[in-house]
Design an enzyme around this catalytic site. Structure first.
Site, mmCIF file in Angstrom:
data_model
loop_
_atom_site.group_PDB
_atom_site.id
_atom_site.type_symbol
_atom_site.label_atom_id
_atom_site.label_comp_id
_atom_site.label_asym_id
_atom_site.label_seq_id
_atom_site.Cartn_x
_atom_site.Cartn_y
_atom_site.Cartn_z
ATOM 1 N N ALA A 232 0.870 -1.188 0.000
ATOM 2 C CA ALA A 232 0.000 0.000 0.000
ATOM 3 C C ALA A 232 0.906 1.238 0.000
ATOM 4 O O ALA A 232 0.821 2.114 0.860
ATOM 5 C CB ALA A 232 -0.966 -0.004 1.182
ATOM 6 N N HIS B 295 3.136 4.537 -0.547
ATOM 7 C CA HIS B 295 2.872 5.983 -0.673
ATOM 8 C C HIS B 295 4.224 6.693 -0.713
ATOM 9 O O HIS B 295 5.283 6.034 -0.677
ATOM 10 C CB HIS B 295 1.987 6.471 0.474
ATOM 11 C CG HIS B 295 2.469 6.071 1.841
ATOM 12 N ND1 HIS B 295 3.665 6.513 2.361
ATOM 13 C CD2 HIS B 295 1.933 5.249 2.772
ATOM 14 C CE1 HIS B 295 3.836 6.005 3.568
ATOM 15 N NE2 HIS B 295 2.804 5.212 3.843
ATOM 16 N N HIS C 41 7.080 5.622 1.662
ATOM 17 C CA HIS C 41 7.864 4.443 1.264
ATOM 18 C C HIS C 41 8.855 4.809 0.149
ATOM 19 O O HIS C 41 9.993 4.344 0.152
ATOM 20 C CB HIS C 41 6.934 3.339 0.739
ATOM 21 C CG HIS C 41 5.959 2.800 1.744
ATOM 22 N ND1 HIS C 41 4.602 2.982 1.637
ATOM 23 C CD2 HIS C 41 6.146 2.070 2.878
ATOM 24 C CE1 HIS C 41 3.985 2.380 2.648
ATOM 25 N NE2 HIS C 41 4.893 1.825 3.417
ATOM 26 N N GLN D 179 2.682 -9.818 13.212
ATOM 27 C CA GLN D 179 2.688 -8.546 13.935
ATOM 28 C C GLN D 179 1.287 -7.956 14.117
ATOM 29 O O GLN D 179 1.149 -6.835 14.597
ATOM 30 C CB GLN D 179 3.633 -7.548 13.257
ATOM 31 C CG GLN D 179 3.175 -7.039 11.906
ATOM 32 C CD GLN D 179 4.274 -6.250 11.227
ATOM 33 O OE1 GLN D 179 5.295 -6.786 10.803
ATOM 34 N NE2 GLN D 179 4.086 -4.933 11.109
ATOM 35 N N GLY E 261 11.742 4.136 8.290
ATOM 36 C CA GLY E 261 11.209 5.482 8.479
ATOM 37 C C GLY E 261 11.085 5.837 9.957
ATOM 38 O O GLY E 261 10.743 4.984 10.778
ATOM 39 N N GLN F 98 9.792 1.185 16.499
ATOM 40 C CA GLN F 98 10.192 0.066 15.637
ATOM 41 C C GLN F 98 11.623 0.261 15.128
ATOM 42 O O GLN F 98 12.437 -0.670 15.139
ATOM 43 C CB GLN F 98 9.233 -0.045 14.455
ATOM 44 C CG GLN F 98 9.698 -0.972 13.342
ATOM 45 C CD GLN F 98 8.677 -1.055 12.215
ATOM 46 O OE1 GLN F 98 7.656 -1.689 12.362
ATOM 47 N NE2 GLN F 98 8.962 -0.409 11.098
ATOM 48 N N VAL G 61 7.622 11.583 6.073
ATOM 49 C CA VAL G 61 7.016 12.347 4.977
ATOM 50 C C VAL G 61 5.576 12.656 5.371
ATOM 51 O O VAL G 61 4.829 11.763 5.790
ATOM 52 C CB VAL G 61 7.058 11.558 3.653
ATOM 53 C CG1 VAL G 61 6.363 12.317 2.534
ATOM 54 C CG2 VAL G 61 8.505 11.249 3.281
ATOM 55 N N SER H 114 -0.293 4.059 5.225
ATOM 56 C CA SER H 114 -1.180 3.201 4.437
ATOM 57 C C SER H 114 -2.574 3.178 5.054
ATOM 58 O O SER H 114 -3.560 2.920 4.356
ATOM 59 C CB SER H 114 -0.625 1.782 4.377
ATOM 60 O OG SER H 114 0.702 1.800 3.902
ATOM 61 N N ARG H 115 -2.660 3.425 6.351
ATOM 62 C CA ARG H 115 -3.961 3.371 7.034
ATOM 63 C C ARG H 115 -4.781 4.649 6.854
ATOM 64 O O ARG H 115 -5.966 4.664 7.213
ATOM 65 C CB ARG H 115 -3.773 3.066 8.518
ATOM 66 C CG ARG H 115 -3.260 1.641 8.772
ATOM 67 C CD ARG H 115 -3.223 1.295 10.253
ATOM 68 N NE ARG H 115 -3.028 -0.131 10.471
ATOM 69 C CZ ARG H 115 -1.857 -0.728 10.717
ATOM 70 N NH1 ARG H 115 -0.747 -0.013 10.772
ATOM 71 N NH2 ARG H 115 -1.783 -2.033 10.904
HETATM 72 P P1 AMP Z 1 4.904 -0.161 6.545
HETATM 73 O O1 AMP Z 1 4.627 -0.498 5.120
HETATM 74 O O2 AMP Z 1 3.845 0.655 7.200
HETATM 75 O O3 AMP Z 1 5.342 -1.362 7.360
HETATM 76 O O4 AMP Z 1 6.177 0.797 6.530
HETATM 77 C C1 AMP Z 1 7.367 0.411 5.882
HETATM 78 C C2 AMP Z 1 8.429 1.441 6.159
HETATM 79 O O5 AMP Z 1 7.995 2.709 5.678
HETATM 80 C C3 AMP Z 1 8.728 1.616 7.662
HETATM 81 O O6 AMP Z 1 10.134 1.781 7.836
HETATM 82 C C4 AMP Z 1 7.988 2.884 7.982
HETATM 83 O O7 AMP Z 1 8.509 3.589 9.074
HETATM 84 C C5 AMP Z 1 8.162 3.669 6.698
HETATM 85 N N1 AMP Z 1 7.145 4.722 6.582
HETATM 86 C C6 AMP Z 1 5.793 4.585 6.671
HETATM 87 N N2 AMP Z 1 5.191 5.792 6.571
HETATM 88 C C7 AMP Z 1 6.181 6.708 6.432
HETATM 89 C C8 AMP Z 1 6.209 8.129 6.287
HETATM 90 N N3 AMP Z 1 5.102 8.873 6.288
HETATM 91 N N4 AMP Z 1 7.415 8.733 6.161
HETATM 92 C C9 AMP Z 1 8.561 8.000 6.173
HETATM 93 N N5 AMP Z 1 8.612 6.664 6.304
HETATM 94 C C10 AMP Z 1 7.438 6.023 6.432
#
Ligand code: AMP
Length: 282
Positions: free
Chosen positions: A32, A34, A37, A61, A147, A153, A176, A186-187
């Site tokens: 998902a 954005h 990522h 998780q 991120g 985390q 971001v 993504s949520r």
């Molecule tokens: P996720 O797909 O939510 O597991 O996130 C994958 C990676 O993207 C993780 O390292 C998150 O911290 C990072 N991430 C998610 N949202 C953001 C954001 N708005 N800005 C920067 N990194 C992000």
């Protein structure tokens, strides 16, 4: 972009890149995708020659009450976005590939994973660290980019690499945000228009704590009171926690420093959102 779904396929593609002398950068995600990522991909491409992204919605998780089954999976859009961003190898295994029957070993988060997201989501970080350890063993990257959006985390993944002597470097990338301050997630797509507006209170609360710190206040309780006062403006936003913590230990202390961050988690409608902000000017 090469797309593989098996561990053997990923190892094969990576050993070919290695044979060409390439260094490996890795961005683990749950898809998902954005712009948050994609910023991690941009960073990985600066730090290493060959960029691997994984997309895996990790059941370990998610608690039984959480959004595993409804977690968005826009498969084609994700492939296009990662390819356009310059990902060289997309690894998207199925659950059976990652967790065949008979699995018995897990990673335990320990002290750093006890509070905040750890206490709100029991077992969450053990699931995260177990899949991250597996992914690091499969990809064997030189660097992996995470991120700051998921700050606890990121601290735990850095501790994983340190404590289990994994031979890679963790790179942290900034959050971001949308123009109005909402952290990309993504949520966010679960939010109704009204919830989307209400959700901005998280960012306002974090900024209020930071502004008070910038004004010379270091007393943690006053900084937290500043944030909570703002959160009270939206009674429909159900706050899980708002706290000022040390970024490396994730503990509260009486006095904040340049290494302190404000962290927040709250439910907006049916969606649980998290955000954070360093108190030091960015
Ligand atoms: P996720 O797909 O939510 O597991 O996130 C994958 C990676 O993207 C993780 O390292 C998150 O911290 C990072 N991430 C998610 N949202 C953001 C954001 N708005 N800005 C920067 N990194 C992000």
């Amino acid at each position: 972009m090469n797309v593989v779904a098996t561990i053997a396929g990923a190892r094969d593609a990576i050993s070919r890149a290695r044979a060409d002398g390439a260094s490996i950068g890795f961005v683990p995600t749950m898809g998902a995708l954005h712009a948050g990522h994609i910023s991690l991909v941009d960073r990985a491409r600066k730090e290493a020659d060959f960029t691997v992204m994984s997309i895996f919605v990790n059941p370990l998780q998610f608690a039984p009450t959480e959004d595993l089954s409804r977690y968005p999976r826009p498969v084609e859009q994700d492939e296009k976005m990662s390819s356009d961003a310059g990902v060289d190898l997309l690894f998207k295994p199925g659950v059976e590939e990652m967790y065949p029957p008979g699995r018995t070993i897990s990673v335990i988060a320990g002290e750093l994973g006890k509070d905040w997201e750890g206490s709100s989501r029991p077992g969450h970080f053990d699931g995260v660290l177990t899949v991250v350890a597996k992914l690091f063993n499969i990809i064997q990257p030189d660097i992996a980019v995470f991120g700051r959006k998921d700050l606890q985390q990121a601290a735990l993944v850095s501790a994983l690499v340190r404590d289990l002597d994994m031979p890679l470097t963790i790179v942290l990338a900034p959050i971001v945000r949308e123009r109005d301050g909402l952290a990309l997630s993504s949520r966010n797509q679960y939010l109704s228009e009204d919830d989307r507006r209400r959700a901005l209170v998280l960012n306002r609360a974090l900024r209020a704590a930071r502004a008070r710190f910038a004004g010379g206040v270091t007393d943690v309780e006053s900084l937290e009171a500043a944030g909570r006062g703002v959160l009270d403006e939206e009674p429909d936003v159900k706050v899980d926690y708002f706290a000022v913590i040390d970024e490396t230990t994730f503990k509260r202390s009486a006095v904040a420093s340049g290494k302190s961050s404000a962290i927040v988690a709250a439910r907006v409608g049916t969606t649980r959102l998290i955000d954070n902000m360093s108190l030091a000017a960015e």
